[in-house]
Design an enzyme around this catalytic site. Structure first.
Site, PDB file in Angstrom:
ATOM      1  N   SER A 118      48.072  16.009 -11.894  1.00  0.00           N
ATOM      2  CA  SER A 118      49.187  15.108 -11.632  1.00  0.00           C
ATOM      3  C   SER A 118      49.994  14.806 -12.888  1.00  0.00           C
ATOM      4  O   SER A 118      50.987  14.085 -12.817  1.00  0.00           O
ATOM      5  CB  SER A 118      48.662  13.797 -11.029  1.00  0.00           C
ATOM      6  N   HIS A 139      50.837  20.203  -7.005  1.00  0.00           N
ATOM      7  CA  HIS A 139      50.415  18.809  -6.996  1.00  0.00           C
ATOM      8  C   HIS A 139      50.598  18.222  -5.603  1.00  0.00           C
ATOM      9  O   HIS A 139      51.703  17.856  -5.193  1.00  0.00           O
ATOM     10  CB  HIS A 139      51.225  18.019  -8.037  1.00  0.00           C
ATOM     11  N   GLU A 151      54.489  18.833  -5.162  1.00  0.00           N
ATOM     12  CA  GLU A 151      55.245  19.177  -6.369  1.00  0.00           C
ATOM     13  C   GLU A 151      54.790  20.551  -6.849  1.00  0.00           C
ATOM     14  O   GLU A 151      53.602  20.756  -7.102  1.00  0.00           O
ATOM     15  CB  GLU A 151      54.981  18.161  -7.485  1.00  0.00           C
ATOM     16  N   ASN A 189      54.818  11.166 -10.966  1.00  0.00           N
ATOM     17  CA  ASN A 189      54.118  10.188 -11.796  1.00  0.00           C
ATOM     18  C   ASN A 189      54.936   9.701 -12.987  1.00  0.00           C
ATOM     19  O   ASN A 189      54.668   8.612 -13.504  1.00  0.00           O
ATOM     20  CB  ASN A 189      52.783  10.762 -12.267  1.00  0.00           C
TER      21      ASN A 189
END
Length: 296
Positions: A118, A139, A151, A189
């Site tokens: 992540s 991800h 992702e 993130n």
């Protein structure tokens, strides 16, 4: 591409294995712990039961999904015939690099190596292999069987062909892939973690309590879950790890983790997984706010 290996039987790993297996892929689920593999399969079975109860799948589809999963406790045996490996081990750079060195040695030359990291650099991970053009980030979001976003992170050397293959593969899983470039935290993130960290700072500075902060964000910003409860579900140790990766990568103090977050992780208060974080998840006190440790 029908044969997949997933490294790690934890929350993300069993969710990824579940998703591939439900969509007809043969999955080798690999973990060094036999107990973790058993727990992972139990989680997949329970989640499939929930889908049956909601009339999303049938009993036969559950059986087919479980039959598509084989378990292994050693990487070489589990990856020797697969076309894609998705690594979903703990968010630790040293561990992931060690795993990718093993994968590079054990996999066939054509095998694509993906990581569910992540925040950690895809380029850094790819650099320890002899196939950096075949290394990519994939991800998934938690819970994997339900969340649509994936992702897709290109490392510096990831080829166009591999990127297209993984984008197309994600669509066959019923996901919505979004291509992003390889910088700390990627997109999800890089935006989410500073918000969670600022929520913890707001608590740390005594501006408001846990439930008040979460209520403001749920009712005022239409978030389905408050940021402190979300941090508990992600895992406070995972949040801390991601913030540290971004802080190290950007050298920008805005990514520095709040001291309260650091102390809670040191104390073993990791959220849902440990039974206590910003809320108490024990059987007797489900989701009650925990207040005693929120002191400077």
């Amino acid at each position: 591409m029908k044969n997949i290996a997933v490294i790690g039987a934890g929350t993300m790993g069993n969710g990824i294995a579940h998703t591939f297996a439900q969509n007809g892929f043969k999955v080798n689920l690999i973990d060094i712990s036999e107990a973790s593999l058993e727990k992972g399969l139990e989680t997949i079975s329970r989640n499939l039961d929930r889908m049956i109860a909601k009339a999303v799948i049938s009993e036969d589809q559950k059986k087919d999904t479980l039959n598509n999963i084989n378990t292994f406790t050693a990487i070489p045996e589990g990856v020797k015939t697969v076309d894609l490996v998705v690594e979903a081990a703990t968010e630790n750079t040293t561990l992931k690099i060690k795993i990718f060195e093993q994968l590079d040695a054990a996999c066939q030359p054509h095998t694509i190596l993906a990581t569910n990291t992540s925040s950690i650099s895809i380029t850094q991970i790819a650099a320890v292999t002899q196939r950096p053009e075949l290394v990519i980030g994939m991800h998934f979001m938690n819970p994997v069987p339900l969340m649509k976003l994936v992702e897709i992170i290109r490392g510096y050397n990831t080829s166009d062909a591999v990127t297209k293959t993984i984008m197309d593969l994600s669509k066959t899983l019923g996901k919505v892939p979004v291509e992003v470039n390889d910088y700390p935290g990627f997109v999800a993130n890089r935006i989410l973690m500073p918000m969670l960290n600022e929520s913890i700072e707001t608590l740390y500075n005594g501006v408001a309590g846990v439930e008040e902060i979460d209520t403001v964000m749920k009712l005022g910003m239409a978030h389905p879950m408050g940021p402190l409860q979300l941090a508990d579900f992600i895992g406070l140790d995972v949040c801390l790890s991601i913030l540290n990766v971004m802080y190290d990568g950007f050298k920008n103090p805005k990514y520095a983790p709040c001291p309260l977050l650091v102390n809670m992780v040191r104390a073993g208060k990791l959220g849902v997984k440990s039974g206590e974080g910003f809320y108490d998840y024990s059987e007797s006190r489900k989701a009650e706010t925990v207040a005693k440790q929120f002191k400077k």
